[in-house]
Scaffold this motif. Structure first.
Motif, mmCIF file in Angstrom:
data_model
loop_
_atom_site.group_PDB
_atom_site.id
_atom_site.type_symbol
_atom_site.label_atom_id
_atom_site.label_comp_id
_atom_site.label_asym_id
_atom_site.label_seq_id
_atom_site.Cartn_x
_atom_site.Cartn_y
_atom_site.Cartn_z
ATOM 1 N N ASP A 119 3.471 -6.562 3.399
ATOM 2 C CA ASP A 119 3.077 -5.597 4.425
ATOM 3 C C ASP A 119 3.013 -6.258 5.795
ATOM 4 O O ASP A 119 1.946 -6.384 6.372
ATOM 5 N N GLU A 148 -5.214 2.311 2.926
ATOM 6 C CA GLU A 148 -5.088 1.088 3.729
ATOM 7 C C GLU A 148 -5.193 1.371 5.215
ATOM 8 O O GLU A 148 -5.837 0.650 5.962
ATOM 9 N N GLU A 149 -4.555 2.464 5.627
ATOM 10 C CA GLU A 149 -4.478 2.751 7.070
ATOM 11 C C GLU A 149 -5.834 3.120 7.670
ATOM 12 O O GLU A 149 -5.986 3.150 8.875
ATOM 13 N N ASP A 170 6.248 1.031 6.708
ATOM 14 C CA ASP A 170 4.888 0.530 6.486
ATOM 15 C C ASP A 170 4.165 1.521 5.574
ATOM 16 O O ASP A 170 3.680 2.533 6.031
ATOM 17 N N ASP A 171 4.102 1.448 4.275
ATOM 18 C CA ASP A 171 4.520 0.247 3.614
ATOM 19 C C ASP A 171 5.467 0.568 2.451
ATOM 20 O O ASP A 171 5.485 -0.108 1.445
ATOM 21 N N HIS A 178 0.834 -1.208 0.000
ATOM 22 C CA HIS A 178 0.000 0.000 0.000
ATOM 23 C C HIS A 178 0.863 1.250 0.000
ATOM 24 O O HIS A 178 1.958 1.267 0.553
#
Ligand SMILES: [Zn+2]
Length: 240
Positions: free
Chosen positions: A164, A140-141, A107-108, A77
């Motif tokens: 990830d 994503e987060e 990340d990431d 991501h």
């Protein structure tokens, strides 16, 4: 086979580009440029507008020399935590760190750097591999939003690796906890507490009855449940 210095250089350049969740456009454009240079047919989908991101998901196809071989999908991501801005990475005793008090955003961005280095190595060594599909998601987060809005009909891969996770090199995560949440609204009926209380329906009492019927805590070996937040009521003189 992997060019370690180039991998580190790619990672350092990626973490310097701000891409907090929902503001990923700048890094998306940079990635599209790099993928095009590598001969990947890539596009940015329109999904971002559905979840408030200025960039959707990047979906790319790299034609391998062996179209009959296993098709592999690589995914990472592009968004970071909101605090992941203005990062200045430095290398100290062989460890990449942020120079100031920011996060590093491995990340990431680490996953992105790996995907780019894998593609560069395939191309540089002219490796006999099957087609490679790339999915670089946004949002994503905030709950895997890009992945949830991904048009899966665009993908044909036989296997997929999502880059990830943490842990020592060589580890593979095959399962992870996830969660579902339920939001329930219970609407009562307002009535004057003195004049006609019998006409009222108390929503809080209804909610309490519903919650008392729910199984909470440990449901089974791998499932737990709890009630997170409860809000309600509008005063003492009316009940609703
Ligand atoms: Zn992540």
């Amino acid at each position: 086979m992997i060019n370690r210095d180039r991998l580190v250089e790619t990672f350092m350049s990626l973490v310097k580009i701000n891409s907090p969740v929902f503001k990923e456009r700048k890094v998306a454009e940079y990635l599209l440029h790099l993928l095009a240079e590598l001969g990947v047919e890539a596009m940015l989908d329109e999904s971002g507008s559905q979840y408030g991101s200025d960039a959707g998901n990047i979906i790319g196809h790299f034609r391998g020399r062996r179209p009959d071989a296993l098709r592999v999908l690589l995914s990472a991501h592009m968004d970071t935590l909101v605090s992941g801005v203005d990062i200045e990475p430095i290398i100290e005793n062989g460890i990449i760190k942020p120079a100031t008090k920011t996060i590093l955003a491995a990340d990431d961005k680490a996953g992105l750097a790996i995907i780019l280095e894998v593609l560069r190595t395939i191309k540089e060594k002219d490796l006999e591999v099957g087609d490679v599909e790339i999915v670089i998601s946004s949002g994503e987060e905030e709950g895997l939003l890009g992945a949830k809005h991904l048009d899966l009909s665009l993908l044909k891969a036989d296997v997929a690796f999502v880059l990830d996770s943490d842990g020592p090199p060589g580890g593979v995560t095959t399962r992870a906890p996830s969660y579902d949440s339920i939001k329930a609204w219970i609407k009562g009926q307002a009535a004057h507490a003195g004049a006609c209380p019998e006409k009222g329906i108390n929503a809080i009492a209804a909610a309490a009855r519903a919650i008392s019927q729910m199984k909470l805590g440990r449901i089974d070996e791998e499932t737990t449940a709890n009630v997170g937040v409860i809000k309600g009521g509008c005063g003492q003189k009316r009940c609703s």
